[in-house]
Design an enzyme around this catalytic site. Structure first.
Site, PDB file in Angstrom:
ATOM      1  N   HIS A  11      -7.256  -5.475  -1.928  1.00 45.40           N
ATOM      2  CA  HIS A  11      -6.093  -4.661  -1.570  1.00 45.40           C
ATOM      3  C   HIS A  11      -5.175  -5.350  -0.578  1.00 45.40           C
ATOM      4  O   HIS A  11      -3.954  -5.293  -0.708  1.00 45.40           O
ATOM      5  CB  HIS A  11      -6.590  -3.330  -0.974  1.00 45.40           C
ATOM      6  CG  HIS A  11      -5.504  -2.367  -0.639  1.00 45.40           C
ATOM      7  ND1 HIS A  11      -4.798  -1.685  -1.599  1.00 45.40           N
ATOM      8  CD2 HIS A  11      -4.998  -1.958   0.570  1.00 45.40           C
ATOM      9  CE1 HIS A  11      -3.908  -0.890  -1.020  1.00 45.40           C
ATOM     10  NE2 HIS A  11      -4.006  -1.053   0.290  1.00 45.40           N
ATOM     11  N   ASP A  62      -9.050  -4.405  -6.315  1.00 46.56           N
ATOM     12  CA  ASP A  62      -8.582  -3.484  -5.274  1.00 46.56           C
ATOM     13  C   ASP A  62      -9.432  -2.216  -5.324  1.00 46.56           C
ATOM     14  O   ASP A  62      -9.428  -1.491  -6.314  1.00 46.56           O
ATOM     15  CB  ASP A  62      -7.108  -3.148  -5.523  1.00 46.56           C
ATOM     16  CG  ASP A  62      -6.469  -2.379  -4.377  1.00 46.56           C
ATOM     17  OD1 ASP A  62      -7.195  -1.696  -3.620  1.00 46.56           O
ATOM     18  OD2 ASP A  62      -5.228  -2.439  -4.238  1.00 46.56           O
ATOM     19  N   SER A 109       0.836  -1.195   0.000  1.00 43.58           N
ATOM     20  CA  SER A 109       0.000   0.000   0.000  1.00 43.58           C
ATOM     21  C   SER A 109       0.880   1.258   0.000  1.00 43.58           C
ATOM     22  O   SER A 109       1.721   1.419  -0.897  1.00 43.58           O
ATOM     23  CB  SER A 109      -0.965  -0.038   1.188  1.00 43.58           C
ATOM     24  OG  SER A 109      -1.960   0.940   1.077  1.00 43.58           O
TER      25      SER A 109
END
Length: 432
Positions: free
Chosen positions: A368, A333, A241
């Site tokens: 994600h 995501d 991330s």
């Protein structure tokens, strides 16, 4: 009247690392008997999580989870580890939970039980025919830790057993902040000196995003390189991330540090760090209104970053990167435009003549939060917004079975990638 022999359940390994596959076998059942297998876990946040599968024994009275088909429950099909990756909070739990390990020095305890008949989720009055407990660890025996609180660096260094020197990994998590140690502990269990670095604080007042810039990460990288049990020329960076954005920023600044390789999960190069992390958040906050809120009041943040891909001034010059990069993304995501970013990075690196350094893995229906294998899929969870400092529910995306496959497959490829690029012939690797 013939007395029934008590069913027997065996799970192997009964004590092992979280990325090891578990083999569960139930015997002494009646031939063609309907049973329900259940896994129950109490999290460190005192929430119960469970998963269950419906099976029918064979003509010998045996259920082998690695080979037999699950007919219903939390998952279906032949899924050796379905009882783990399909874990969900039990009905009536607090909303929008995420299962994470805070203390790596204790295991997750999985209570696996056998129940008569096919039970559809309500275990309140269900007594078990057999029970076993499985220990799942993020840290292997012999791995040691060093708390780092020097030169303004905050983190935990995990060291494999033995004198080394070991390849090193700087481990960077995302915008949730805090000191997240479980992936670094697992990497050390596979033979890497891993520094879990804190750079966005949730409790530590000495970590202020308005004072944290690329120099902080470069200092942490140099600290890791200089450690006597770390091979100084064999140090890589692992980001997820926002941590991916940090990794790309410092690797592209080739005059400052030279990582041997990068692993980048669910991130983007459309976050440029010119000043501090606080400056980045302030810049992103200007576009916070582009976030979408779905019908369940879950926030979708990828639209905040997506337009930045069209602005070269917002993007890291990934053409400057001179080390191998493993880029991993899920095509569902909902938090970051990871797939769009991966494709754009591919174009930029091709134009710069370094596309041969990029390996991209895009997983269908994965979200994600691509974590170590068998981690329960979290489609949405509570999150403290970096924009408002208020609790919101973030939509991460992904579907459980496909996301689980992405975690298992990508972890195997990550370990292969790290071994290939960080271990050389003159460094021995002992299997832990």
């Amino acid at each position: 009247m013939k007395t029934r022999i008590s069913p027997k359940i065996i799970a192997q390994p009964a004590r092992g690392l979280v990325d090891e596959q578990i083999y569960i076998r139930v015997s002494n059942l009646i031939p063609n008997e309907k049973i329900t297998l259940r896994c129950l876990l109490l999290s460190e946040d005192n929430d119960f999580w469970h998963a269950y599968g419906l099976y029918i024994s064979d003509d010998k009275g045996v259920v082998n989870v690695a080979e037999d088909v699950c007919l219903g429950g939390s998952y279906t099909g032949t899924e050796p580890n379905g009882l783990i990756w399909s874990l969900k909070p039990v009905p009536g739990s607090r909303p929008a939970l995420r299962l994470r390990k805070h203390n790596v020095f204790t295991p997750f305890l999985l209570n696996v039980s056998v129940h008569k008949g096919h039970i559809n989720g309500d275990f309140k009055d269900a007594s078990s025919l057999a029970l076993t407990v499985i220990e799942r660890w993020y840290i292997a025996p012999g791995v040691s830790t060093v708390e780092i609180r020097e030169n303004c660096i905050h983190g935990t260094l995990f060291l494999p057993p033995g004198p080394g020197p070991f390849p090193g990994i700087l481990d960077l998590w995302g915008g949730g902040g805090g000191l997240v140690e479980y992936r670094a502990a697992l990497l050390a269990s596979h033979g890497y000196a891993s520094l879990a670095l804190e750079y966005i604080s949730t409790q530590n007042t000495s970590i202020n995003v308005n004072n944290i810039g690329t120099e902080y990460f470069e200092a942490a990288f140099h600290f890791l390189k200089s450690h006597p049990r770390v091979s100084s020329e064999q140090v890589g960076i692992f980001g997820l991330s926002f941590g991916t954005s940090v990794a790309l920023n410092i690797a592209a600044n080739r005059n400052r540090i030279s990582p041997r390789c990068l692993v980048c999960i669910s991130g983007s190069h459309a976050i440029k760090i010119n000043g501090t992390i606080g400056d980045v958040f302030a810049d992103l906050k200007k576009d916070a209104g582009k976030a979408i809120v779905d019908e369940n009041n879950h926030f979708i943040w990828k639209e905040i970053i997506l337009p930045r891909l069209a602005d070269p001034s917002k993007k890291v010059k990934v053409g400057n990167i001179k080390c191998p990069v493993l880029l991993i993304a899920g095509d569902d995501d909902q938090n970051w435009p990871a797939v769009d970013s991966a494709r754009d990075m591919g174009h930029m690196m091709k134009a710069a003549g370094n596309e041969h350094l990029l390996t991209t893995l895009i997983y269908p229906k994965a979200g994600h939060l691509i974590e170590p294998p068998y981690s329960p899929h979290t489609r949405f969870s509570n999150f403290i917004s970096v924009f408002t400092q208020q609790k919101v529910v973030i939509l991460w995306g992904g579907q459980p079975k496909e996301h689980s496959f992405a975690q298992e497959d990508s972890w195997e490829k990550i370990l292969h990638f790290l071994y290939h690029h960080l271990y050389s012939s003159n460094i021995g690797l002992s299997k832990l």
